[in-house]
Design an enzyme around this catalytic site. Structure first.
Site, mmCIF file in Angstrom:
data_model
loop_
_atom_site.group_PDB
_atom_site.id
_atom_site.type_symbol
_atom_site.label_atom_id
_atom_site.label_comp_id
_atom_site.label_asym_id
_atom_site.label_seq_id
_atom_site.Cartn_x
_atom_site.Cartn_y
_atom_site.Cartn_z
ATOM 1 N N HIS A 405 1.135 -1.144 0.111
ATOM 2 C CA HIS A 405 0.179 -0.121 -0.295
ATOM 3 C C HIS A 405 0.755 1.078 0.184
ATOM 4 O O HIS A 405 2.327 1.209 0.741
ATOM 5 C CB HIS A 405 -1.181 -0.219 1.252
ATOM 6 C CG HIS A 405 -1.722 -1.370 1.071
ATOM 7 N ND1 HIS A 405 -3.106 -1.018 0.830
ATOM 8 C CD2 HIS A 405 -1.540 -2.552 2.150
ATOM 9 C CE1 HIS A 405 -2.971 -2.506 1.086
ATOM 10 N NE2 HIS A 405 -2.791 -3.280 1.967
ATOM 11 N N ASN A 442 -6.464 19.118 0.884
ATOM 12 C CA ASN A 442 -5.153 19.278 0.875
ATOM 13 C C ASN A 442 -4.588 19.139 2.255
ATOM 14 O O ASN A 442 -5.288 20.770 2.548
ATOM 15 C CB ASN A 442 -4.271 19.825 0.315
ATOM 16 C CG ASN A 442 -2.483 19.895 0.546
ATOM 17 O OD1 ASN A 442 -2.312 19.216 1.340
ATOM 18 N ND2 ASN A 442 -1.762 21.078 -0.134
#
Length: 510
Positions: A405, A442
Site C-alpha cells: 500500500h 489537501n
C-alpha cells in the site's frame, strides 16, 4: 486496458493489442515478465536453495560418523568445567547486552482523523461566489482560481474554516484558535474514546502545525485541555510544511527509544483561518484552492504488551532535507506580495525539486526495504553507468515488491500523477491519495492518515502488509515512514470515511 484487450485491425490482417503492440511483441513482454518473476523468486530464496544441498551433505556425514567418537566428545566436554562456565558467561552477557541495546519496537495502537461538520463544506460555486464578494481579487485572479479548482482533483465536499464562510471573512486570532481546538480536540476525543487510554498515561506529546504558532503553544493547549501530567515530554513543531507529520512520527520514535514503557501521541494539523491569501499574485493563490481543514491524532507505544492490540509496527523512517540548495529552500515560501499581503508562494520549479528530493529519499530507503533481487538490478545498472560509461537508463526499483500500500501526500493532482508515473505504480496504488484529495482536499501533514483510513475502510489491509507513507514539504523536504500491519486492520469507529466509503472510488474529471 479495456475489457476487450485485443482487436482486429486492417494492418495486413495482423492482430494487435489494445496499446498498439503486435501479438509477438506482447507475448515477448509476457515471457520477460515471467523471467523477471522467476529471477525474483530465485534471489529471494537463494539462501534456502543453497542450504538444501549443504544440509544433505551434513546429514549424510553425520549418519556415517562413528557413535563412539560422539560419546568421547561429550565425555570430554562434560568434565571441562572452565569451558562450560566461560561459554555460559559469554552467552548470558551477550544476550543481556543485546536486550538492553536493541532498538525498542514502536507500535501504532490507533489513530483518528478529524471530520469537520457538514456546514463547513464548500462547493466550487460557493467558493467562487465568496471570492467575488470579498472584492479582494481582480477578474484575472478569479479566473485563475476557477481553472485551478476545476483541475485540482478536489470534490464538492471539502471543508474550509468558519471564518472563511463569512462575508467579509473574519480571520482573527480567536477564530484561528477556535479552528485549532475543533480539529485537535475533535481528533483526540475520538482517539481516547476508541482506545480507552487515559490522558494521564501519555508520556510524550508531539504537535506539528506549520503556519499557526500561538503562545501558549498548540501542545500546551492540549496539555491544558486534557490535564496531561506535569512531567510530559511535549514538543511543538512549526514551519515544517506538509511533510511534518512524518517528522513528528520520527521524533516520537526517538523519544520512545529513551523513555521506557510509555505512550506517545502525535497530532498533525494545519490552520487555514489566518493564512488565507487575499491578493492577486498567481503563485500565492494556489494554496487557497487546495488547502482544506483537517487533522489527525496518532497513539504510539513502546510497550511489548501492546503488540497484541496494536494495528501497526513502525519499521523505518527516512528523512531527506534539501534546504542547503537555494532553489529548494525558496520553492515553498511564505512572504508578502507587492501590496503587503501575506501568503505562501509556490515556485514553478516545485515538481522538479520534489523529484530530486524523492530520488535522494528512495536511494536511502531502497536498501532498507527492497528485496535483494531489486537491489542487485539497481546496483548492476549503476555500475554499468559509472564504470563502463554505458548509455543505460537508470533502473527504477519496483517498490511494489516492497510495499502493498502507498500513502502519497495528497498535495495536489500533479504530485500524485508524478509519483504514479516515476514509481511505475498502478491506479489502485494511488487510489487512496486521489480519493483523499477529492473528499478532503489537501489537509497538509495529516493527509497520509486520511489515506491510510481509506485503505482500512475498503478492507484492504491484511496482516503482514507493508505501507509506505511519503510526504513533501517546505524547506524542501521529502520524508518517508514504513509500517507493517500486525493483523487484518479494519477502520476504527467514527472514521471520516464511515458514511461515504461505499461511494468511492469516484471518477475524477480530467
Amino acid at each position: 486496458m479495456s475489457s476487450d484487450p485485443t482487436s482486429a485491425t486492417g494492418n495486413g490482417g495482423v492482430l494487435q493489442i489494445h496499446h498498439g503492440r503486435r501479438l509477438p511483441d506482447f507475448l515477448q513482454s509476457v515471457n520477460l515478465k515471467y523471467v523477471k518473476l522467476g529471477y525474483h523468486y530465485l534471489m529471494t530464496h537463494l539462501l534456502t536453495l543453497c542450504m538444501i544441498p549443504l544440509m544433505s551433505i551434513v546429514i549424510i556425514q553425520a549418519s556415517q560418523t562413528n557413535p563412539e567418537d560422539i560419546r568421547h566428545l561429550w565425555h570430554h566436554l562434560q568434565y571441562n568445567l572452565v569451558i562450560v562456565i566461560t561459554c555460559s558467561a559469554i552467552l548470558v552477557f551477550g544476550s543481556t547486552f543485546f536486550l538492553l541495546t536493541r532498538p525498542r519496537s514502536v507500535y501504532l495502537l490507533d489513530y483518528s482523523c478529524y471530520k469537520p461538520p457538514s456546514h463547513l463544506q464548500v462547493k466550487y460555486k460557493k467558493f467562487m461566489d465568496h471570492s467575488k464578494l470579498t472584492g479582494d481579487f481582480d477578474d484575472s485572479s478569479l479566473e485563475f482560481q476557477r481553472k485551478i479548482l476545476e483541475r485540482s482533483g478536489l470534490g464538492e465536499e471539502t471543508y474550509v474554516p468558519e471564518a472563511m464562510h463569512h462575508i467579509p471573512p473574519r480571520p482573527s486570532m480567536a477564530a484561528a484558535r477556535e479552528e485549532a481546538e475543533q480539529v485537535m480536540f475533535g481528533a483526540l476525543d475520538n482517539l481516547f474514546e476508541n482506545t480507552k487510554v487515559k490522558p494521564k498515561d501519555i508520556g510524550i506529546l508531539v504537535v506539528n502545525c506549520s503556519l499557526f504558532n500561538p503562545t501558549p503553544s498548540l501542545s500546551a493547549m492540549i496539555v491544558n485541555k486534557y490535564k496531561l501530567r506535569g512531567n510530559i515530554k511535549s514538543f511543538n513543531l512549526g514551519g515544517m510544511g506538509c511533510s511534518a507529520g512524518v517528522i513528528a512520527i520520527d521524533l516520537a520514535k526517538d523519544m520512545l527509544q529513551i523513555h521506557r514503557n510509555t505512550n506517545a501521541i502525535v497530532v498533525s494539523t494545519e490552520n487555514i483561518t489566518q493564512n488565507w491569501y487575499f491578493g492577486n499574485k498567481k503563485s500565492m493563490l494556489i494554496p487557497n484552492c487546495l488547502f482544506r481543514v483537517g487533522g489527525a491524532a496518532i497513539l504510539l507505544s513502546n510497550k511489548s504488551s501492546d503488540r497484541r492490540k496494536a494495528k501497526y509496527k513502525l519499521l523505518q523512517t527516512v528523512r531527506t532535507h534539501k534546504g542547503a540548495d537555494d532553489k529548494a529552500f525558496k520553492c515553498v515560501y511564505q512572504e508578502q506580495d507587492e501590496a503587503g499581503k501575506t501568503g505562501v508562494s509556490l515556485s514553478k520549479d516545485l515538481m522538479a525539486i520534489a523529484g530530486g528530493a524523492l530520488k535522494t529519499n528512495i536511494t536511502t530507503l531502497g536498501p532498507l526495504v527492497l528485496p535483494i533481487s531489486e537491489q542487485l538490478l539497481f546496483f548492476a545498472t549503476l555500475m554499468a553507468k559509472k564504470l563502463l560509461n554505458a548509455k543505460v537508463k537508470p533502473y527504477i526499483p519496483d517498490f511494489k515488491l516492497a510495499f502493498e500500500h502507498f500513502c502519497i501526500h495528497a498535495g495536489g493532482r500533479a504530485v500524485i500523477d508524478e509519483l504514479e508515473k516515476n514509481l511505475q505504480l498502478l491506479p489502485v496504488h494511488v487510489e487512496a491519495s486521489r480519493m483523499t484529495l477529492h473528499r478532503f482536499g489537501n489537509t497538509s501533514s495529516s493527509s497520509i492518515w486520511y489515506e491510510l483510513g481509506y485503505i482500512e475502510a475498503k478492507g484492504r489491509m491484511k496482516k503482514g502488509d507493508r505501507v509506505w507513507q511519503i510526504a513533501f514539504g517546505s524547506g524542501f523536504k521529502c520524508n518517508s515512514a514504513v509500517w507493517q500491519a500486525l493483523r487484518n486492520v479494519k477502520a476504527s469507529p467514527n472514521s471520516p470515511w464511515e458514511d461515504c466509503i461505499h461511494m468511492y472510488p469516484v471518477q475524477i474529471v480530467t
